[in-house]
Scaffold this motif. Structure first.
Motif, mmCIF file in Angstrom:
data_model
loop_
_atom_site.group_PDB
_atom_site.id
_atom_site.type_symbol
_atom_site.label_atom_id
_atom_site.label_comp_id
_atom_site.label_asym_id
_atom_site.label_seq_id
_atom_site.Cartn_x
_atom_site.Cartn_y
_atom_site.Cartn_z
ATOM 1 N N LEU A 106 0.392 -1.313 0.207
ATOM 2 C CA LEU A 106 0.114 -0.023 -0.199
ATOM 3 C C LEU A 106 0.947 1.324 -0.204
ATOM 4 C CD1 LEU A 106 -2.530 -0.807 2.624
ATOM 5 C CD2 LEU A 106 -2.963 -1.369 0.106
ATOM 6 N N TYR A 107 2.505 1.605 -0.040
ATOM 7 C CA TYR A 107 2.866 2.475 0.496
ATOM 8 C C TYR A 107 3.613 1.997 -1.162
ATOM 9 C CZ TYR A 107 3.311 2.557 5.076
ATOM 10 O OH TYR A 107 2.653 2.321 6.176
ATOM 11 N N VAL A 108 3.840 1.048 -1.682
ATOM 12 C CA VAL A 108 4.197 1.459 -3.619
ATOM 13 C C VAL A 108 3.250 1.452 -4.525
ATOM 14 C CG1 VAL A 108 5.689 0.082 -4.674
ATOM 15 C CG2 VAL A 108 6.202 0.103 -1.980
ATOM 16 N N PHE A 143 3.432 3.946 -8.647
ATOM 17 C CA PHE A 143 2.692 3.831 -9.189
ATOM 18 C C PHE A 143 1.778 3.981 -10.008
ATOM 19 C CE2 PHE A 143 7.133 1.911 -7.388
ATOM 20 C CZ PHE A 143 7.474 2.168 -8.819
ATOM 21 N N VAL A 144 0.713 3.728 -9.527
ATOM 22 C CA VAL A 144 -0.301 3.924 -10.455
ATOM 23 C C VAL A 144 -0.926 5.018 -10.651
ATOM 24 C CG1 VAL A 144 -3.156 3.636 -9.714
ATOM 25 C CG2 VAL A 144 -1.323 1.585 -9.714
ATOM 26 N N ALA A 147 -1.276 9.200 -14.808
ATOM 27 C CA ALA A 147 -0.213 10.792 -15.999
ATOM 28 C C ALA A 147 0.395 10.324 -17.236
ATOM 29 C CB ALA A 147 -0.011 11.672 -13.912
ATOM 30 N N MET A 148 1.381 9.896 -16.945
ATOM 31 C CA MET A 148 2.008 9.775 -17.984
ATOM 32 C C MET A 148 1.026 8.751 -19.073
ATOM 33 S SD MET A 148 5.377 10.318 -19.090
ATOM 34 C CE MET A 148 5.550 9.682 -19.679
#
Length: 98
Positions: free
Chosen positions: A62-64, A68-69, A74-75
């Protein structure tokens, strides 16, 4: 005080100074040792690695994953927007000419 004869109170030999103990061999003392080539230094390493990795993953996911999502979203938006702005309909919508 640590005499050289039998202890008058208990009737046991204490031994001289620096040589305390009895004259008979001691009983009931057992020592165990294991040869270096009989030890298993990696015993249980694969099992521990699997479950330790799962435990650490479960506590950190839940921290990583959310950053990333968010970064992927955004990308993906930026790439699609760039492709649109560099296409013919995008240039016409922005009012720039070719």
């Amino acid at each position: 005080m640590g005499g050289h004869g039998p202890d008058p109170k208990h009737g046991i030999y204490l031994g001289g100074w620096g040589n305390l103990g009895c004259t008979t061999p001691q009983k009931g003392i057992v020592t165990y040792s294991l040869s270096a080539n009989r030890q298993r230094p990696l015993a249980g390493a694969a099992h521990a690695a699997i479950f330790n990795t799962w435990r650490r993953f479960r506590h950190q996911v839940l921290y990583v994953v959310p950053p990333f999502v968010a970064a992927y979203a955004a990308m993906n938006w930026a790439v699609e927007r760039n492709e649109y702005l560099n296409s013919k309909p995008g240039r016409l919508a922005e009012g720039t000419e070719e």
